[in-house]
Design an enzyme around this catalytic site. Structure first.
Site, PDB file in Angstrom:
ATOM      1  N   HIS A   1      -7.214  20.072  25.177  1.00 55.55           N
ATOM      2  CA  HIS A   1      -6.318  19.529  24.146  1.00 55.55           C
ATOM      3  C   HIS A   1      -6.940  18.424  23.312  1.00 55.55           C
ATOM      4  O   HIS A   1      -6.364  18.027  22.301  1.00 55.55           O
ATOM      5  CB  HIS A   1      -4.965  19.180  24.762  1.00 55.55           C
ATOM      6  CG  HIS A   1      -4.312  20.429  25.282  1.00 55.55           C
ATOM      7  ND1 HIS A   1      -4.036  21.507  24.454  1.00 55.55           N
ATOM      8  CD2 HIS A   1      -3.988  20.828  26.533  1.00 55.55           C
ATOM      9  CE1 HIS A   1      -3.540  22.493  25.179  1.00 55.55           C
ATOM     10  NE2 HIS A   1      -3.503  22.106  26.447  1.00 55.55           N
TER      11      HIS A   1
ATOM     12  N   HIS B   1      -1.967  22.936  36.889  1.00 54.18           N
ATOM     13  CA  HIS B   1      -1.038  23.266  35.801  1.00 54.18           C
ATOM     14  C   HIS B   1       0.216  22.396  35.889  1.00 54.18           C
ATOM     15  O   HIS B   1       0.910  22.410  36.897  1.00 54.18           O
ATOM     16  CB  HIS B   1      -0.610  24.744  35.780  1.00 54.18           C
ATOM     17  CG  HIS B   1      -0.193  25.163  34.403  1.00 54.18           C
ATOM     18  ND1 HIS B   1      -1.064  25.717  33.499  1.00 54.18           N
ATOM     19  CD2 HIS B   1       0.982  25.033  33.750  1.00 54.18           C
ATOM     20  CE1 HIS B   1      -0.440  25.942  32.360  1.00 54.18           C
ATOM     21  NE2 HIS B   1       0.800  25.525  32.486  1.00 54.18           N
TER      22      HIS B   1
ATOM     23  N   GLU C   1      -7.275  29.237  42.675  1.00 55.15           N
ATOM     24  CA  GLU C   1      -6.545  28.069  42.163  1.00 55.15           C
ATOM     25  C   GLU C   1      -5.075  28.456  42.091  1.00 55.15           C
ATOM     26  O   GLU C   1      -4.721  29.461  41.464  1.00 55.15           O
ATOM     27  CB  GLU C   1      -7.070  27.666  40.779  1.00 55.15           C
ATOM     28  CG  GLU C   1      -6.316  26.445  40.239  1.00 55.15           C
ATOM     29  CD  GLU C   1      -6.951  25.830  38.997  1.00 55.15           C
ATOM     30  OE1 GLU C   1      -8.188  25.848  38.874  1.00 55.15           O
ATOM     31  OE2 GLU C   1      -6.182  25.331  38.156  1.00 55.15           O
TER      32      GLU C   1
ATOM     33  N   GLU D   1     -12.687  28.386  32.181  1.00 56.52           N
ATOM     34  CA  GLU D   1     -11.527  29.264  32.379  1.00 56.52           C
ATOM     35  C   GLU D   1     -11.638  30.415  31.397  1.00 56.52           C
ATOM     36  O   GLU D   1     -11.883  30.197  30.201  1.00 56.52           O
ATOM     37  CB  GLU D   1     -10.227  28.496  32.126  1.00 56.52           C
ATOM     38  CG  GLU D   1      -9.960  27.424  33.155  1.00 56.52           C
ATOM     39  CD  GLU D   1      -8.694  26.654  32.853  1.00 56.52           C
ATOM     40  OE1 GLU D   1      -8.398  25.745  33.634  1.00 56.52           O
ATOM     41  OE2 GLU D   1      -8.012  26.947  31.850  1.00 56.52           O
TER      42      GLU D   1
ATOM     43  N   ASN E   1      -9.419  18.831  32.381  1.00 58.27           N
ATOM     44  CA  ASN E   1      -9.413  19.888  31.365  1.00 58.27           C
ATOM     45  C   ASN E   1      -9.328  19.234  29.981  1.00 58.27           C
ATOM     46  O   ASN E   1      -8.376  18.497  29.700  1.00 58.27           O
ATOM     47  CB  ASN E   1      -8.214  20.812  31.635  1.00 58.27           C
ATOM     48  CG  ASN E   1      -8.123  21.946  30.629  1.00 58.27           C
ATOM     49  OD1 ASN E   1      -8.286  21.729  29.438  1.00 58.27           O
ATOM     50  ND2 ASN E   1      -7.840  23.140  31.102  1.00 58.27           N
TER      51      ASN E   1
ATOM     52  N   ARG F   1      -8.152  28.873  20.048  1.00 54.19           N
ATOM     53  CA  ARG F   1      -7.224  27.902  19.467  1.00 54.19           C
ATOM     54  C   ARG F   1      -7.592  26.459  19.803  1.00 54.19           C
ATOM     55  O   ARG F   1      -7.173  25.547  19.142  1.00 54.19           O
ATOM     56  CB  ARG F   1      -5.780  28.197  19.885  1.00 54.19           C
ATOM     57  CG  ARG F   1      -5.499  27.889  21.331  1.00 54.19           C
ATOM     58  CD  ARG F   1      -4.032  28.055  21.667  1.00 54.19           C
ATOM     59  NE  ARG F   1      -3.633  29.455  21.691  1.00 54.19           N
ATOM     60  CZ  ARG F   1      -2.610  29.910  22.426  1.00 54.19           C
ATOM     61  NH1 ARG F   1      -1.889  29.079  23.134  1.00 54.19           N
ATOM     62  NH2 ARG F   1      -2.306  31.190  22.429  1.00 54.19           N
TER      63      ARG F   1
ATOM     64  N   THR G   1      -1.051  28.996  29.809  1.00 53.99           N
ATOM     65  CA  THR G   1      -1.195  30.061  30.801  1.00 53.99           C
ATOM     66  C   THR G   1       0.071  30.139  31.648  1.00 53.99           C
ATOM     67  O   THR G   1       0.287  29.308  32.523  1.00 53.99           O
ATOM     68  CB  THR G   1      -2.442  29.803  31.668  1.00 53.99           C
ATOM     69  OG1 THR G   1      -3.531  29.524  30.798  1.00 53.99           O
ATOM     70  CG2 THR G   1      -2.772  30.997  32.531  1.00 53.99           C
TER      71      THR G   1
ATOM     72  N   HIS H   1     -11.060  25.980  28.694  1.00 56.95           N
ATOM     73  CA  HIS H   1     -10.583  27.365  28.583  1.00 56.95           C
ATOM     74  C   HIS H   1     -10.961  27.905  27.209  1.00 56.95           C
ATOM     75  O   HIS H   1     -10.430  27.459  26.191  1.00 56.95           O
ATOM     76  CB  HIS H   1      -9.062  27.363  28.769  1.00 56.95           C
ATOM     77  CG  HIS H   1      -8.440  28.726  28.787  1.00 56.95           C
ATOM     78  ND1 HIS H   1      -7.090  28.927  28.985  1.00 56.95           N
ATOM     79  CD2 HIS H   1      -8.959  29.973  28.654  1.00 56.95           C
ATOM     80  CE1 HIS H   1      -6.813  30.209  28.966  1.00 56.95           C
ATOM     81  NE2 HIS H   1      -7.934  30.877  28.752  1.00 56.95           N
TER      82      HIS H   1
ATOM     83  N   ARG I   1     -10.287  30.489  24.927  1.00 55.73           N
ATOM     84  CA  ARG I   1      -9.289  31.554  24.750  1.00 55.73           C
ATOM     85  C   ARG I   1      -9.786  32.563  23.726  1.00 55.73           C
ATOM     86  O   ARG I   1     -10.613  32.236  22.864  1.00 55.73           O
ATOM     87  CB  ARG I   1      -7.959  30.961  24.269  1.00 55.73           C
ATOM     88  CG  ARG I   1      -7.262  30.088  25.282  1.00 55.73           C
ATOM     89  CD  ARG I   1      -5.893  29.665  24.772  1.00 55.73           C
ATOM     90  NE  ARG I   1      -4.937  30.733  24.897  1.00 55.73           N
ATOM     91  CZ  ARG I   1      -4.034  30.848  25.880  1.00 55.73           C
ATOM     92  NH1 ARG I   1      -3.940  29.915  26.800  1.00 55.73           N
ATOM     93  NH2 ARG I   1      -3.218  31.870  25.923  1.00 55.73           N
TER      94      ARG I   1
HETATM   95  N1  PXP Z   1      -5.807  25.245  35.706  1.00 54.25           N
HETATM   96  C1  PXP Z   1      -5.787  26.352  34.947  1.00 54.25           C
HETATM   97  C2  PXP Z   1      -6.372  27.591  35.513  1.00 54.25           C
HETATM   98  C3  PXP Z   1      -5.253  26.339  33.646  1.00 54.25           C
HETATM   99  O1  PXP Z   1      -5.239  27.470  32.903  1.00 54.25           O
HETATM  100  C4  PXP Z   1      -4.757  25.123  33.127  1.00 54.25           C
HETATM  101  C5  PXP Z   1      -4.232  25.071  31.727  1.00 54.25           C
HETATM  102  O2  PXP Z   1      -5.206  25.441  30.845  1.00 54.25           O
HETATM  103  C6  PXP Z   1      -4.822  23.985  33.938  1.00 54.25           C
HETATM  104  C7  PXP Z   1      -5.324  24.073  35.230  1.00 54.25           C
HETATM  105  C8  PXP Z   1      -4.377  22.637  33.458  1.00 54.25           C
HETATM  106  O3  PXP Z   1      -3.007  22.639  33.175  1.00 54.25           O
HETATM  107  P1  PXP Z   1      -2.390  21.396  32.417  1.00 54.25           P
HETATM  108  O4  PXP Z   1      -3.027  21.345  31.064  1.00 54.25           O
HETATM  109  O5  PXP Z   1      -0.933  21.707  32.391  1.00 54.25           O
HETATM  110  O6  PXP Z   1      -2.729  20.175  33.228  1.00 54.25           O
END
Ligand code: PXP
Length: 245
Positions: free
Chosen positions: A16, A196, A157, A76, A13, A55, A107, A49, A51
Site C-alpha cells: 500500500h 490478513h 499461511e 505473493e 507488506n 494495481r 485477497t 504482492h 497482482r
Molecule cells: N498475507 C497475505 C497472503 C496477503 O495476501 C495479505 C494481503 O495482501 C497479507 C498477508 C496482509 O494483509 P493486510 O494488508 O490486511 O495486513
C-alpha cells in the site's frame, strides 16, 4: 513473560506504499525506501504482492527489492504461468501462493489448495526446485493442510481475515480454528504463518499461538504510519508481538 520455542518473525507488506504512489502516477512514496525503513524498524522480511493488474506493486519494484534487500523477500503471487515465470526469474526467498480475483478489493479468503492440487503441483514443484520456499495462503482447515502435505509445501499461511472481522464468540471460535490448524500443520512438519487484517487490537492472540513462526502485516501498518510514522508503527507492532511470546 510467556515463552514459545519458535521465534516469531514479522513480515511487513509494503503493497500500500505503492498504492499511494500509483494514485499520482509518480515515484513517491517509494516502496523500496519503505522496505528498507521497515527493516530498520524491526521487520524480519518484506512481503509484496505482484497482482495481475499491477494495481500496487509493479514488476520493476520486485527487481529493485531483490537488489536492495538484505532480508528475505516473500513474493505473493497467483498460481499462473506469468507469475511463475517472474518468480523463477527473480528467485525470491519465498513465494506465497494466493487466490486472486481481478475484481476483489483484497485477497478475500484462502486458496482452495484441496480443490486444485493438480494445478498447483507443477507450480509448487518448479518453485521448490528453484530454491524458493513455497507457502500456501489457506483457510485454517484440515482439508487444506492435507493438500499442503500432499503438495510438499514447506509453509502454509493461515488467512486471518475472518478472525479480524468477527467479534465475541465468533472470534473465539475462529481463533480456536487457527490455533488447531497451526498445531496440525506443525505436527506434519509444515511451518505455519498467519496474516490478513491484523492490527494492534487483534494481533496478540494470533501472535500467542506457539507454533506460528511468521505474521505478514500490511494495510494497518501503512495506515498507522500516517499517525505514528512507519518506524513507529512497525516498532509498536513488534512490541505487541513480543509481549505475548
Ligand atoms: N498475507 C497475505 C497472503 C496477503 O495476501 C495479505 C494481503 O495482501 C497479507 C498477508 C496482509 O494483509 P493486510 O494488508 O490486511 O495486513
Amino acid at each position: 513473560m510467556p515463552h514459545s520455542p519458535v521465534p516469531l518473525r514479522l513480515g511487513v507488506n509494503i503493497d500500500h506504499v505503492a498504492t499511494i504512489r500509483n494514485a499520482r502516477g509518480g515515484a513517491h512514496p517509494d516502496p523500496v525506501k519503505a522496505a528498507l525503513m521497515a527493516v530498520k524498524a524491526g521487520a524480519d522480511g518484506i512481503t509484496a504482492h505482484l497482482r495481475e493488474d499491477r494495481r500496487h506493486i509493479r514488476d520493476e519494484d520486485i527487481a529493485t527489492l531483490m537488489a536492495a534487500l538484505t532480508v528475505p523477500l516473500n513474493l505473493e503471487m497467483a498460481a499462473t504461468q506469468e507469475m511463475l515465470g517472474i518468480a523463477l526469474r527473480h528467485r525470491p526467498h519465498a513465494a506465497c501462493i494466493v487466490p486472486e480475483k481481478r475484481e476483489e478489493r483484497t485477497t478475500e479468503g484462502g486458496l482452495d489448495a484441496a480443490g486444485q492440487i493438480e494445478t498447483l503441483r507443477p507450480i509448487v514443484g518448479a518453485l521448490s526446485e528453484a530454491g524458493v520456499r513455497v507457502s500456501l495462503f489457506i483457510e485454517p482447515d484440515a482439508a487444506q493442510i492435507e493438500a499442503a502435505i500432499r503438495l510438499n509445501a514447506p509453509v502454509v499461511e493461515f488467512h486471518t481475515g475472518r478472525y479480524a472481522h468477527v467479534s465475541g464468540a465468533e472470534r473465539a471460535e475462529e481463533l480456536r480454528r487457527i490455533s488447531d490448524a497451526a498445531a496440525l500443520a506443525a505436527k506434519n512438519g509444515i511451518e505455519p504463518h498467519a496474516g490478513h487484517g491484523l492490527t494492534f487490537d487483534n494481533v496478540g492472540p494470533i501472535a500467542a499461538i506457539p507454533q506460528v513462526a511468521e505474521l505478514n502485516i500490511g494495510h494497518f501498518l501503512i495506515g498507522e504510519a500516517i499517525f505514528a510514522g512507519l518506524e513507529g508503527s512497525i516498532r509498536e507492532m513488534r512490541r505487541q508481538m513480543d509481549l505475548v511470546r
